[in-house]
Design a protein around this motif. Structure first.
Motif, mmCIF file in Angstrom:
data_model
loop_
_atom_site.group_PDB
_atom_site.id
_atom_site.type_symbol
_atom_site.label_atom_id
_atom_site.label_comp_id
_atom_site.label_asym_id
_atom_site.label_seq_id
_atom_site.Cartn_x
_atom_site.Cartn_y
_atom_site.Cartn_z
ATOM 1 N N VAL A 101 0.830 -1.205 0.000
ATOM 2 C CA VAL A 101 0.000 0.000 0.000
ATOM 3 C C VAL A 101 0.870 1.262 0.000
ATOM 4 O O VAL A 101 0.529 2.265 -0.634
ATOM 5 C CB VAL A 101 -0.955 -0.008 1.211
ATOM 6 C CG1 VAL A 101 -1.681 1.326 1.359
ATOM 7 C CG2 VAL A 101 -1.965 -1.149 1.070
ATOM 8 N N ALA A 102 2.001 1.213 0.663
ATOM 9 C CA ALA A 102 2.862 2.394 0.803
ATOM 10 C C ALA A 102 3.688 2.696 -0.444
ATOM 11 O O ALA A 102 4.320 3.762 -0.520
ATOM 12 C CB ALA A 102 3.800 2.202 1.997
ATOM 13 N N LEU A 103 3.678 1.814 -1.444
ATOM 14 C CA LEU A 103 4.554 1.991 -2.607
ATOM 15 C C LEU A 103 4.421 3.353 -3.292
ATOM 16 O O LEU A 103 5.442 4.004 -3.569
ATOM 17 C CB LEU A 103 4.302 0.873 -3.628
ATOM 18 C CG LEU A 103 5.163 -0.384 -3.478
ATOM 19 C CD1 LEU A 103 4.707 -1.436 -4.483
ATOM 20 C CD2 LEU A 103 6.633 -0.055 -3.687
ATOM 21 N N PRO A 104 3.204 3.829 -3.601
ATOM 22 C CA PRO A 104 3.123 5.139 -4.260
ATOM 23 C C PRO A 104 3.723 6.266 -3.428
ATOM 24 O O PRO A 104 4.322 7.195 -3.979
ATOM 25 C CB PRO A 104 1.605 5.338 -4.451
ATOM 26 C CG PRO A 104 1.048 3.957 -4.477
ATOM 27 C CD PRO A 104 1.872 3.189 -3.488
ATOM 28 N N LEU A 105 3.560 6.193 -2.106
ATOM 29 C CA LEU A 105 4.171 7.202 -1.243
ATOM 30 C C LEU A 105 5.689 7.122 -1.305
ATOM 31 O O LEU A 105 6.381 8.148 -1.385
ATOM 32 C CB LEU A 105 3.701 7.007 0.206
ATOM 33 C CG LEU A 105 2.230 7.281 0.487
ATOM 34 C CD1 LEU A 105 1.884 6.874 1.912
ATOM 35 C CD2 LEU A 105 1.891 8.745 0.250
ATOM 36 N N MET A 106 6.213 5.907 -1.291
ATOM 37 C CA MET A 106 7.660 5.708 -1.359
ATOM 38 C C MET A 106 8.227 6.304 -2.643
ATOM 39 O O MET A 106 9.269 6.960 -2.639
ATOM 40 C CB MET A 106 7.986 4.217 -1.265
ATOM 41 C CG MET A 106 9.465 3.895 -1.188
ATOM 42 S SD MET A 106 9.748 2.113 -1.235
ATOM 43 C CE MET A 106 9.393 1.771 -2.966
ATOM 44 N N LEU A 107 7.522 6.094 -3.761
ATOM 45 C CA LEU A 107 7.979 6.632 -5.042
ATOM 46 C C LEU A 107 7.972 8.159 -5.052
ATOM 47 O O LEU A 107 8.734 8.785 -5.792
ATOM 48 C CB LEU A 107 7.099 6.102 -6.181
ATOM 49 C CG LEU A 107 7.230 4.606 -6.468
ATOM 50 C CD1 LEU A 107 6.162 4.159 -7.454
ATOM 51 C CD2 LEU A 107 8.618 4.290 -7.014
ATOM 52 N N LEU A 108 7.131 8.745 -4.224
ATOM 53 C CA LEU A 108 7.078 10.202 -4.109
ATOM 54 C C LEU A 108 7.980 10.728 -2.992
ATOM 55 O O LEU A 108 7.986 11.925 -2.701
ATOM 56 C CB LEU A 108 5.629 10.649 -3.846
ATOM 57 C CG LEU A 108 4.657 10.463 -5.015
ATOM 58 C CD1 LEU A 108 3.226 10.628 -4.547
ATOM 59 C CD2 LEU A 108 4.977 11.428 -6.144
ATOM 60 N N GLY A 109 8.730 9.832 -2.354
ATOM 61 C CA GLY A 109 9.632 10.238 -1.292
ATOM 62 C C GLY A 109 8.946 10.590 0.007
ATOM 63 O O GLY A 109 9.472 11.369 0.816
ATOM 64 N N ARG A 110 7.756 10.005 0.221
ATOM 65 C CA ARG A 110 6.979 10.308 1.428
ATOM 66 C C ARG A 110 6.871 9.072 2.316
ATOM 67 O O ARG A 110 6.726 7.961 1.818
ATOM 68 C CB ARG A 110 5.577 10.785 1.038
ATOM 69 C CG ARG A 110 5.566 12.128 0.356
ATOM 70 C CD ARG A 110 4.304 12.382 -0.463
ATOM 71 N NE ARG A 110 3.067 12.224 0.284
ATOM 72 C CZ ARG A 110 1.857 12.281 -0.294
ATOM 73 N NH1 ARG A 110 1.744 12.496 -1.584
ATOM 74 N NH2 ARG A 110 0.769 12.132 0.451
ATOM 75 N N GLN A 111 6.967 9.287 3.606
ATOM 76 C CA GLN A 111 6.763 8.220 4.583
ATOM 77 C C GLN A 111 5.598 8.624 5.483
ATOM 78 O O GLN A 111 5.721 9.555 6.280
ATOM 79 C CB GLN A 111 8.020 7.994 5.425
ATOM 80 C CG GLN A 111 9.130 7.281 4.669
ATOM 81 C CD GLN A 111 10.227 6.815 5.614
ATOM 82 O OE1 GLN A 111 10.371 7.313 6.718
ATOM 83 N NE2 GLN A 111 11.015 5.845 5.163
ATOM 84 N N GLU A 112 4.475 7.925 5.318
ATOM 85 C CA GLU A 112 3.278 8.273 6.072
ATOM 86 C C GLU A 112 2.601 6.999 6.574
ATOM 87 O O GLU A 112 1.520 6.631 6.104
ATOM 88 C CB GLU A 112 2.320 9.095 5.193
ATOM 89 C CG GLU A 112 2.924 10.396 4.684
ATOM 90 C CD GLU A 112 1.988 11.176 3.773
ATOM 91 O OE1 GLU A 112 0.763 11.109 3.993
ATOM 92 O OE2 GLU A 112 2.474 11.831 2.840
#
Length: 218
Positions: A101-112
């Protein structure tokens, strides 16, 4: 306008797939596109994201003319503005549910991590974040895909037969989760499907034909 297609057409060689497709999708709107097999529904969806090319017409996504962007620019726009939900799930087997689930955030450099957990809770998978995909049912995997598509709050969700591999009861739950989350996040949703049941929550249902797109009653 989140998405705007003007006179879009596509051929494979000398064979027309579709032509004269005109469509506006407003922010937060759910548009379902139905049509016979082979009429190019998945191809049209790929054109909307700039994943496939078209032969004439224009596609504007989030105010940008996709035809004027190169491959890298299209990829960056997709990463920021688009979420995908596919029939085949496309989860990564070596990552656990929360990591998928976190993959798109990781690609954007975000950790949430809180946002990831909130979305897992919202789609009914709150306790399953540490599980691997092979430990989940088809319906659960599709809800992982929905959470992943929405986690970065994209302007547009593109869903390609997202309930095609599911039994009717599970399909209904998955569609409810998808529509509810899109409504809450204000994401526009374009769904292509054979299933009329999957379209019942749509703001508009359109029929794709080889010569264009129109209302089923038109």
């Amino acid at each position: 306008m989140t998405l705007q297609l003007r006179d879009v057409g596509k051929h494979y060689g000398s064979t027309p797939v579709f032509a004269h497709v005109n469509l506006d999708v407003a922010p937060g709107e759910f548009v379902a596109i139905v049509g016979e097999s082979g009429v190019g529904k998945s191809t049209l969806l790929n054109c909307m994201a700039g994943l496939d090319s078209w032969d004439h017409g224009t596609v504007h996504l989030a105010g940008q003319d996709l035809g004027r962007l190169n491959d890298d620019q299209r990829a960056l726009l997709r990463r920021d503005k688009v979420g995908f939900v596919f029939q085949a799930f496309h989860v990564l087997p070596h990552l656990d549910v929360a990591q998928n689930v976190a993959l798109p955030l990781m690609l954007l450099g975000r950790q949430e991590p809180e946002r990831v957990q909130a979305l897992l809770d919202a789609v009914g998978l709150g306790e399953l974040g540490a599980r691997l995909p092979q430990q989940l049912s088809g319906g659960q995997l599709q809800r992982v895909a929905i959470a992943r598509a929405l986690v970065h709050q994209p302007a547009l969700i593109l869903a390609d037969e997202p309930t095609g591999n599911l039994d009717p009861a599970t399909a209904a739950k998955v569609m409810q989760a998808l529509v509810t989350q899109c409504r809450q996040h204000g994401s526009a949703l374009v769904l292509v499907t054979h299933s009329l049941a999957a379209t019942e929550h749509a703001d508009r249902v359109l029929h794709l034909h080889h010569d264009g797109i129109r209302h089923p009653h038109g």
